[in-house]
Design a protein around this motif. Structure first.
Motif, PDB file in Angstrom:
ATOM      1  N   GLY A  74      17.578  24.384  77.722  1.00  0.00           N
ATOM      2  CA  GLY A  74      16.451  23.693  77.095  1.00  0.00           C
ATOM      3  C   GLY A  74      16.828  23.313  75.680  1.00  0.00           C
ATOM      4  N   ALA A  75      16.020  22.461  75.066  1.00  0.00           N
ATOM      5  CA  ALA A  75      16.361  22.005  73.715  1.00  0.00           C
ATOM      6  C   ALA A  75      15.103  21.513  73.010  1.00  0.00           C
ATOM      7  CB  ALA A  75      17.409  20.888  73.777  1.00  0.00           C
ATOM      8  N   GLY A  76      15.199  21.387  71.703  1.00  0.00           N
ATOM      9  CA  GLY A  76      14.049  20.906  70.951  1.00  0.00           C
ATOM     10  C   GLY A  76      14.440  20.373  69.588  1.00  0.00           C
ATOM     11  N   LEU A  77      13.741  19.341  69.157  1.00  0.00           N
ATOM     12  CA  LEU A  77      13.857  18.834  67.791  1.00  0.00           C
ATOM     13  C   LEU A  77      12.802  19.523  66.948  1.00  0.00           C
ATOM     14  CD1 LEU A  77      14.898  16.755  65.657  1.00  0.00           C
ATOM     15  CD2 LEU A  77      13.062  15.241  66.450  1.00  0.00           C
ATOM     16  N   VAL A  78      13.253  20.240  65.925  1.00  0.00           N
ATOM     17  CA  VAL A  78      12.345  20.953  65.022  1.00  0.00           C
ATOM     18  C   VAL A  78      12.269  20.188  63.710  1.00  0.00           C
ATOM     19  CG1 VAL A  78      11.771  23.143  63.917  1.00  0.00           C
ATOM     20  CG2 VAL A  78      13.115  23.135  66.039  1.00  0.00           C
ATOM     21  N   LEU A  79      11.057  19.880  63.283  1.00  0.00           N
ATOM     22  CA  LEU A  79      10.823  19.272  61.980  1.00  0.00           C
ATOM     23  C   LEU A  79      10.257  20.346  61.061  1.00  0.00           C
ATOM     24  CD1 LEU A  79       9.133  15.908  63.101  1.00  0.00           C
ATOM     25  CD2 LEU A  79      11.552  16.321  62.575  1.00  0.00           C
ATOM     26  N   TYR A  80      10.862  20.507  59.898  1.00  0.00           N
ATOM     27  CA  TYR A  80      10.422  21.512  58.933  1.00  0.00           C
ATOM     28  C   TYR A  80       9.782  20.820  57.735  1.00  0.00           C
ATOM     29  CZ  TYR A  80      13.597  24.839  61.308  1.00  0.00           C
ATOM     30  OH  TYR A  80      14.239  25.635  62.220  1.00  0.00           O
ATOM     31  N   ARG A  81       8.550  21.232  57.411  1.00  0.00           N
ATOM     32  CA  ARG A  81       7.886  20.691  56.221  1.00  0.00           C
ATOM     33  C   ARG A  81       7.693  21.831  55.229  1.00  0.00           C
ATOM     34  NH1 ARG A  81       5.277  15.770  55.319  1.00  0.00           N
ATOM     35  NH2 ARG A  81       4.935  15.603  53.076  1.00  0.00           N
ATOM     36  N   GLN A  82       8.319  21.684  54.057  1.00  0.00           N
ATOM     37  CA  GLN A  82       8.224  22.740  53.044  1.00  0.00           C
ATOM     38  C   GLN A  82       6.855  22.698  52.380  1.00  0.00           C
ATOM     39  OE1 GLN A  82      11.308  22.569  50.085  1.00  0.00           O
ATOM     40  NE2 GLN A  82      10.891  24.627  49.310  1.00  0.00           N
ATOM     41  N   PHE A  83       6.258  23.875  52.241  1.00  0.00           N
ATOM     42  CA  PHE A  83       4.987  23.951  51.526  1.00  0.00           C
ATOM     43  C   PHE A  83       5.288  23.937  50.035  1.00  0.00           C
ATOM     44  CE2 PHE A  83       1.066  26.499  50.267  1.00  0.00           C
ATOM     45  CZ  PHE A  83       0.247  25.373  50.316  1.00  0.00           C
ATOM     46  N   PRO A  84       4.701  22.994  49.294  1.00  0.00           N
ATOM     47  CA  PRO A  84       5.025  22.845  47.865  1.00  0.00           C
ATOM     48  C   PRO A  84       4.933  24.160  47.099  1.00  0.00           C
ATOM     49  CG  PRO A  84       3.634  21.043  48.597  1.00  0.00           C
ATOM     50  CD  PRO A  84       3.696  22.012  49.732  1.00  0.00           C
ATOM     51  N   GLY A  85       5.940  24.401  46.296  1.00  0.00           N
ATOM     52  CA  GLY A  85       5.959  25.576  45.439  1.00  0.00           C
ATOM     53  C   GLY A  85       6.450  26.842  46.104  1.00  0.00           C
ATOM     54  N   THR A  86       6.912  26.741  47.339  1.00  0.00           N
ATOM     55  CA  THR A  86       7.410  27.918  48.053  1.00  0.00           C
ATOM     56  C   THR A  86       8.755  27.591  48.706  1.00  0.00           C
ATOM     57  OG1 THR A  86       6.529  27.476  50.268  1.00  0.00           O
ATOM     58  CG2 THR A  86       5.000  28.405  48.653  1.00  0.00           C
ATOM     59  N   ARG A  87       9.365  28.600  49.270  1.00  0.00           N
ATOM     60  CA  ARG A  87      10.567  28.412  50.085  1.00  0.00           C
ATOM     61  C   ARG A  87      10.253  28.610  51.560  1.00  0.00           C
ATOM     62  NH1 ARG A  87      15.478  31.409  46.682  1.00  0.00           N
ATOM     63  NH2 ARG A  87      15.269  30.146  44.772  1.00  0.00           N
ATOM     64  N   LYS A  88       9.000  28.424  51.905  1.00  0.00           N
ATOM     65  CA  LYS A  88       8.554  28.603  53.274  1.00  0.00           C
ATOM     66  C   LYS A  88       8.274  27.243  53.921  1.00  0.00           C
ATOM     67  CE  LYS A  88       8.789  33.055  53.308  1.00  0.00           C
ATOM     68  NZ  LYS A  88       9.755  33.738  54.208  1.00  0.00           N
ATOM     69  N   TYR A  89       8.412  27.222  55.258  1.00  0.00           N
ATOM     70  CA  TYR A  89       8.315  25.966  55.983  1.00  0.00           C
ATOM     71  C   TYR A  89       7.332  26.058  57.152  1.00  0.00           C
ATOM     72  CZ  TYR A  89      12.638  24.733  53.572  1.00  0.00           C
ATOM     73  OH  TYR A  89      13.583  24.471  52.610  1.00  0.00           O
ATOM     74  N   PHE A  90       6.694  24.945  57.421  1.00  0.00           N
ATOM     75  CA  PHE A  90       5.928  24.753  58.641  1.00  0.00           C
ATOM     76  C   PHE A  90       6.868  24.096  59.645  1.00  0.00           C
ATOM     77  CE2 PHE A  90       3.182  21.948  61.254  1.00  0.00           C
ATOM     78  CZ  PHE A  90       2.341  22.906  61.802  1.00  0.00           C
ATOM     79  N   ALA A  91       7.031  24.686  60.811  1.00  0.00           N
ATOM     80  CA  ALA A  91       7.949  24.171  61.831  1.00  0.00           C
ATOM     81  C   ALA A  91       7.150  23.455  62.915  1.00  0.00           C
ATOM     82  CB  ALA A  91       8.763  25.299  62.446  1.00  0.00           C
ATOM     83  N   TYR A  92       7.567  22.249  63.246  1.00  0.00           N
ATOM     84  CA  TYR A  92       6.810  21.404  64.176  1.00  0.00           C
ATOM     85  C   TYR A  92       7.754  20.796  65.206  1.00  0.00           C
ATOM     86  CZ  TYR A  92       3.808  17.444  65.613  1.00  0.00           C
ATOM     87  OH  TYR A  92       3.078  16.527  66.320  1.00  0.00           O
ATOM     88  N   LEU A  93       7.405  20.965  66.482  1.00  0.00           N
ATOM     89  CA  LEU A  93       8.168  20.365  67.578  1.00  0.00           C
ATOM     90  C   LEU A  93       7.252  19.375  68.296  1.00  0.00           C
ATOM     91  CD1 LEU A  93       9.187  23.523  67.221  1.00  0.00           C
ATOM     92  CD2 LEU A  93      10.602  22.928  69.188  1.00  0.00           C
ATOM     93  N   PRO A  94       7.226  18.109  67.874  1.00  0.00           N
ATOM     94  CA  PRO A  94       6.291  17.136  68.454  1.00  0.00           C
ATOM     95  C   PRO A  94       6.619  16.831  69.912  1.00  0.00           C
ATOM     96  CG  PRO A  94       7.852  16.039  66.994  1.00  0.00           C
ATOM     97  CD  PRO A  94       8.082  17.512  66.830  1.00  0.00           C
ATOM     98  N   GLU A  95       5.619  16.996  70.776  1.00  0.00           N
ATOM     99  CA  GLU A  95       5.778  16.789  72.218  1.00  0.00           C
ATOM    100  C   GLU A  95       7.033  17.494  72.738  1.00  0.00           C
ATOM    101  OE1 GLU A  95       5.210  12.707  73.424  1.00  0.00           O
ATOM    102  OE2 GLU A  95       3.246  12.622  72.474  1.00  0.00           O
TER     103      GLU A  95
END
Length: 393
Positions: A74-95
Motif C-alpha cells: 500500500g502507499a500514500g501521499l502525506v501532506l504536512y502543514r506546519q502549525f505556525p509558531g511550532t515544530r508540529k505538523y498536521f498530516a493529511y492524506l487526501p482521498e
C-alpha cells in the motif's frame, strides 16, 4: 472430501500467517511510489506526487506499507502543514491512503502509519478512505425529491459492506468523522459517478435522460464546437469561472495562478493528465471545463460558463464530449465530483444535483474524511487552536 478439508485448512493457515505478518511503513522514492500507483490503477489523482506540487504550501512525503521481505502492499501521499509558531505538523492524506481497506485487521495498516507520522512530528492526522459507503441511482434520487428532503432520508440503492465495516472500525479506534453532511471535509463527501466499465457509447447515450439528449442535439444543431484547449486558454476559463461563481452563489477561492500551476505540474507528470475542454459558438468560448485522468479513473473537476447564449447548451455538449473521451481512454467511471445532499428543489444548490442526475449515474456517499489526534494532543490547546485555524482556512 478429505483432500478438500486439508486444502481448506491449509488456506486458513495461510491466511493466519498473512494476518500475523507485520506491515511496516517507510518513505518511498517517487519512482517507487509511482510504480505502485501504476500497478494499482485506482488511486485518486489527489494521491499522485504531482498533487503535492500543486499544494506548494504543504510539505509532502510518499510512504509505503511493506512486508519484511520488502514487498509494497500500500502507499500514500502525506501532506504536512506546519502549525505556525511550532515544530508540529498536521498530516493529511487526501482521498488516501491507497490501502487494503477490506482487511479486517485494520490495525496492521493504521498502527505503523501513526507511528511513522508521529516520528515525523505530526500531532493530528486526517485520512480519506476510498471505499464508498452508500449509493443511490438516479431514478431513486429523482423520485425522493421534496421540501426539506435530504439524501439521508432516502433508503440507499446499495450499501457497500466494506465501507460500512470500515466506518465502524475507525470509530471504535477513536477516529472521528470530520464535519457534517456537507462541511468539514476538504473533499466532497457526496459525489456523482457515471459507470463506464462494460458499457458502449450507445449505452451511455441511452443513459442520459430526455432533456440531456435534447440539449446535446440542440448544441450540435446550433454549431457548438467542443475542442481541447491549452494553457493559453486558462485565463478565459478563469474569467468564465468568476462569472459562474457570481451567478450560482459560490466561491472556490482559487486564483488563476493556482489553475495554471495545477495544469503545468499535472501534465509534467504525465501529458494529458489535466485537460481543458472548450465549448465554442460563433468563435466565442461559452463554456470551459477541466478534466483529470489518472489510472483507470477520470474526473470532471471544475466547470465554467458564460451568462449569455445559454440556450445553445455548450455545457451539455462539453460533458458529453468528455464522457466519450473518458470512455475511449478505457476509464472505469466518470466522476463528476461533488453534489449537495439536499433534495429540496427550492434549495439553490439543488440545481447542480439535478443537472448531474440527467447523466443517469449514481450519487455516492463516500466514507468522508476521518481525523484523530496523536496521544497527548487530544485535549490540548494546540490541537483545538489548529482546528480553529483549519476552519478559518
Amino acid at each position: 472430501m478429505c483432500a478438500l478439508l486439508v486444502t481448506t485448512a491449509q488456506q486458513d493457515q495461510y491466511q493466519d500467517r498473512k494476518q500475523d505478518q507485520e506491515l511496516r511503513v517507510r518513505t518511498l522514492s517517487v519512482p517507487e511510489y509511482q510504480d505502485f500507483l501504476s500497478r494499482h490503477g485506482r488511486a485518486s489523482f489527489l494521491q499522485y506526487p504531482s498533487w503535492a506540487e500543486v499544494k506548494d504550501l504543504w510539505r509532502s512525503e510518499t510512504v509505503g506499507w511493506h512486508y519484511p521481505d520488502g514487498r509494497i502492499q500500500g502507499a500514500g501521499l502525506v501532506l504536512y502543514r506546519q502549525f505556525p509558531g511550532t515544530r508540529k505538523y498536521f498530516a493529511y492524506l487526501p482521498e488516501g491512503p491507497v490501502a487494503d481497506w477490506s482487511d479486517p485487521h485494520v490495525d496492521r495498516w493504521l498502527t505503523p502509519l501513526m507511528r511513522h507520522l508521529k516520528a515525523a512530528g505530526a500531532f493530528a492526522v486526517r485520512i480519506g478512505p476510498t471505499p464508498a459507503y452508500r449509493r443511490w441511482d438516479a431514478a431513486t434520487v429523482k423520485s425522493a425529491t421534496g421540501p426539506d428532503r435530504q439524501l439521508s432520508d432516502v433508503l440507499a440503492t446499495e450499501v457497500d459492506p466494506v465501507g460500512a465495516a470500515l466506518a465502524d472500525r475507525l470509530r471504535t479506534r477513536g477516529w472521528k468523522r470530520c464535519g457534517g453532511e456537507d462541511d468539514g471535509d476538504a473533499q466532497p463527501r457526496h459525489v456523482f459517478r457515471v459507470p463506464l466499465a462494460g458499457r458502449s457509447l450507445d449505452d451511455l447515450w441511452s443513459g442520459l435522460n430526455q432533456e440531456w439528449r435534447r440539449n446535446v442535439r440542440k448544441a450540435g444543431k446550433a454549431g457548438v464546437e467542443t475542442v481541447v484547449g491549452t494553457a493559453e486558454d486558462l485565463p478565459e476559463f478563469y474569467r468564465l469561472l468568476r462569472i459562474t461563481e457570481e451567478r450560482d452563489g459560490f466561491r472556490l477561492g482559487r486564483s488563476l495562478a493556482y489553475y495554471q500551476r495545477q495544469y503545468e505540474v499535472l501534465n509534467a507528470e504525465e501529458p494529458g493528465r489535466m485537460r481543458l475542454y472548450l465549448g465554442i459558438h460563433q468563435g466565442e468560448i461559452l463554456a470551459a471545463h477541466t478534466m483529470i485522468v489518472a489510472g483507470s479513473r477520470v474526473w470532471y473537476q471544475t466547470g465554467a460558463s458564460a451568462d449569455h447564449r445559454r440556450e445553445v447548451r455548450p455545457s451539455n455538449a462539453l460533458q458529453w464530449r468528455m464522457m466519450c473521451d473518458a470512455h475511449a481512454l478505457g476509464a472505469d467511471e466518470y466522476d463528476m465530483r461533488g453534489v449537495p445532499s439536499t433534495l429540496d428543489p427550492d434549495d439553490r444548490s439543488f440545481g447542480l444535483l439535478r443537472w448531474k442526475l440527467g447523466t443517469g449515474g449514481q450519487v455516492v456517499e463516500t466514507l468522508g474524511e476521518w481525523e484523530i489526534a496523536m496521544d497527548g494532543y487530544t485535549n490540548t490547546a494546540l490541537y483545538k487552536a489548529f482546528q480553529a485555524y483549519m476552519a478559518r482556512r
